[in-house]
Design an enzyme around this catalytic site. Structure first.
Site, short mmCIF file in Angstrom:
data_model
loop_
_atom_site.label_atom_id
_atom_site.label_comp_id
_atom_site.label_asym_id
_atom_site.label_seq_id
_atom_site.Cartn_x
_atom_site.Cartn_y
_atom_site.Cartn_z
N SER A 73 -14.18 -19.98 53.23
CA SER A 73 -13.16 -19.08 53.79
C SER A 73 -13.12 -17.87 52.88
CB SER A 73 -11.78 -19.75 53.83
OG SER A 73 -11.31 -20.00 52.54
N THR A 173 -14.16 -24.91 56.59
CA THR A 173 -12.88 -24.23 56.62
C THR A 173 -11.86 -24.82 55.63
OG1 THR A 173 -13.32 -23.82 58.90
CG2 THR A 173 -11.03 -24.04 58.35
N THR A 191 -11.00 -19.46 57.66
CA THR A 191 -12.43 -19.79 57.65
C THR A 191 -13.34 -18.57 57.74
OG1 THR A 191 -14.08 -21.25 58.68
CG2 THR A 191 -12.72 -19.97 60.16
N ARG A 201 -18.12 -13.90 67.62
CA ARG A 201 -17.72 -15.29 67.93
C ARG A 201 -16.40 -15.61 67.20
NH1 ARG A 201 -16.61 -20.10 64.61
NH2 ARG A 201 -17.14 -21.93 65.83
N VAL A 202 -15.46 -16.16 67.92
CA VAL A 202 -14.20 -16.58 67.31
C VAL A 202 -14.11 -18.10 67.43
CG1 VAL A 202 -11.68 -16.43 67.42
CG2 VAL A 202 -13.09 -14.41 67.92
N GLY A 203 -13.79 -18.75 66.31
CA GLY A 203 -13.68 -20.21 66.32
C GLY A 203 -12.24 -20.66 66.51
N ASP A 204 -12.04 -21.94 66.25
CA ASP A 204 -10.72 -22.54 66.45
C ASP A 204 -9.69 -22.13 65.41
OD1 ASP A 204 -12.56 -24.16 64.73
OD2 ASP A 204 -10.65 -25.17 64.29
N THR A 224 -10.67 -28.75 61.17
CA THR A 224 -11.92 -28.20 60.65
C THR A 224 -13.07 -28.90 61.37
OG1 THR A 224 -13.36 -28.08 58.71
CG2 THR A 224 -11.70 -29.80 58.69
N GLY A 225 -14.22 -28.23 61.42
CA GLY A 225 -15.37 -28.83 62.07
C GLY A 225 -15.93 -27.91 63.14
N GLY A 227 -16.02 -25.73 65.82
CA GLY A 227 -14.92 -25.02 66.44
C GLY A 227 -14.95 -25.00 67.95
N1 ASP Z 1 -13.87 -24.83 62.52
C1 ASP Z 1 -14.57 -23.73 61.91
C2 ASP Z 1 -15.15 -22.85 62.97
O1 ASP Z 1 -15.67 -23.37 63.93
C3 ASP Z 1 -15.66 -24.13 60.97
C4 ASP Z 1 -15.36 -25.26 60.01
O2 ASP Z 1 -14.31 -25.88 60.06
O3 ASP Z 1 -16.21 -25.57 59.18
O4 ASP Z 1 -15.11 -21.66 62.83
#
Ligand code: ASP
Length: 303
Positions: A73, A173, A191, A201-204, A224-225, A227
């Site tokens: 992050s 994240t 993150t 690109r926008v994640g969660d 996290t993970g 997204g």
């Molecule tokens: N969840 C985050 C994303 O997809 C990445 C992560 O948690 O490692 O942007």
């Protein structure tokens, strides 16, 4: 396999739990990430014990995590396919469902602090890219020098991903959940996203309900993970709604990750705090560094 753990016993006291990202870390790398989480809890614990709000506590914890290049992050965050940093962060207060978020933000040292300013401003919930920069500048935040925030490790990881090899820096994240002595909860997540992501690109992590959620009537969660999967099942909101039937935060997190895996194939991790102060986590990845503290208890950390 999904691993879960219950920490703390509830009982109405204050509590804080942070994560340093679902991933595949081991050995000294994982030890360093656990240490980073421990440092964040150490920094925020004093605030919590002094009676600060859960919102201030999660912001402080995430700022410390954002500064730590061992995690993904802000400084040391994952790079886009163009080699740039595009940062996502969100923060939410459970007492009134106030929320603030930024996405596709170019280098600023503390995206979560800008998300907090969005929350306090109250006009909108989510600002993106140039609009987020304009908002940040207007609220006194100065852009960082990209070379101060982009690490050599992140460049190596990007080169590897672009060459269709493994991500050499599979770290996740950061996030935090807390309950304060008044029983209010809050959550925050920040993150760099996923190494080699397409620009834009926008994640969660920027999305309330997916990567972050807090409601005094339910509890608080940070995800996290992968997204795209987290977004598609609105993981944090879904998990908190299930808390009443799941019984414990750890079990709710376990079930939320199980549902995401079953329906989307995605893996990740979750930290959850219940409205009664119980805390727990689960992960469907090989690692997820975390650290926690709760009333009359020191700091517990692991991965
Ligand atoms: N969840 C985050 C994303 O997809 C990445 C992560 O948690 O490692 O942007």
């Amino acid at each position: 396999m999904i691993v879960k753990a219950a920490l703390g016993s509830g009982g109405g006291g204050h509590a804080l739990l942070v994560h340093g990202g679902a991933g595949d870390s081991s050995g000294t790398t994982l030890d360093g990430q656990i240490e980073a989480c421990r440092r964040a809890v150490e920094a925020a614990k004093a605030l919590l014990e002094a009676g600060a709000s859960a919102l201030d506590v999660v912001q402080r914890a995430v700022e410390v995590l954002e500064d730590d290049a061992r995690l993904n992050s802000a400084t040391g965050g994952a790079l886009t396919s163009a080699g740039t940093l595009e940062l996502d962060a969100s923060i939410m207060r459970g007492s009134d469902l106030a929320a603030g978020a930024v996405c596709s933000l170019p280098p600023f040292s503390h995206p979560v602090a800008i998300a907090r300013a969005v929350l306090e401003d109250g006009k909108h919930v989510l600002y993106s890219a140039e609009g987020a920069v304009t908002f940040a500048r207007a609220h006194g935040f100065n852009p960082a020098n990209p070379t101060d925030m982009i690490t050599a490790e992140a460049r190596v990881a990007l080169a590897s991903v672009l060459a269709n090899r493994v991500d050499t820096s599979p770290k996740g994240t950061v996030g935090a959940v807390a309950i304060d002595r008044h029983g209010h909860v809050a959550a925050a997540t920040s993150t760099g996203g996923i190494t080699g992501k397409q620009p834009g690109r926008v994640g969660d992590s920027a999305i309330v309900g997916a990567g972050t959620y807090a409601d005094d009537a339910l509890g608080a969660a940070s995800a996290t993970g992968q997204g795209e999967g987290i977004l598609r099942v609105a993981l944090c909101h879904r998990t908190l709604v299930s808390l009443a039937t799941a019984g414990t935060p750890a079990q709710a997190a376990f079930e939320g990750l199980g549902y995401m895996k079953e329906r989307t194939g995605a893996v990740g991790g979750l930290i959850v705090i219940g409205r009664d102060g119980q805390i727990g986590w689960a992960r469907s990845t090989p690692s997820m560094p975390y650290a926690a503290t709760w009333a009359q208890h020191g700091i517990m950390a692991g991965g």
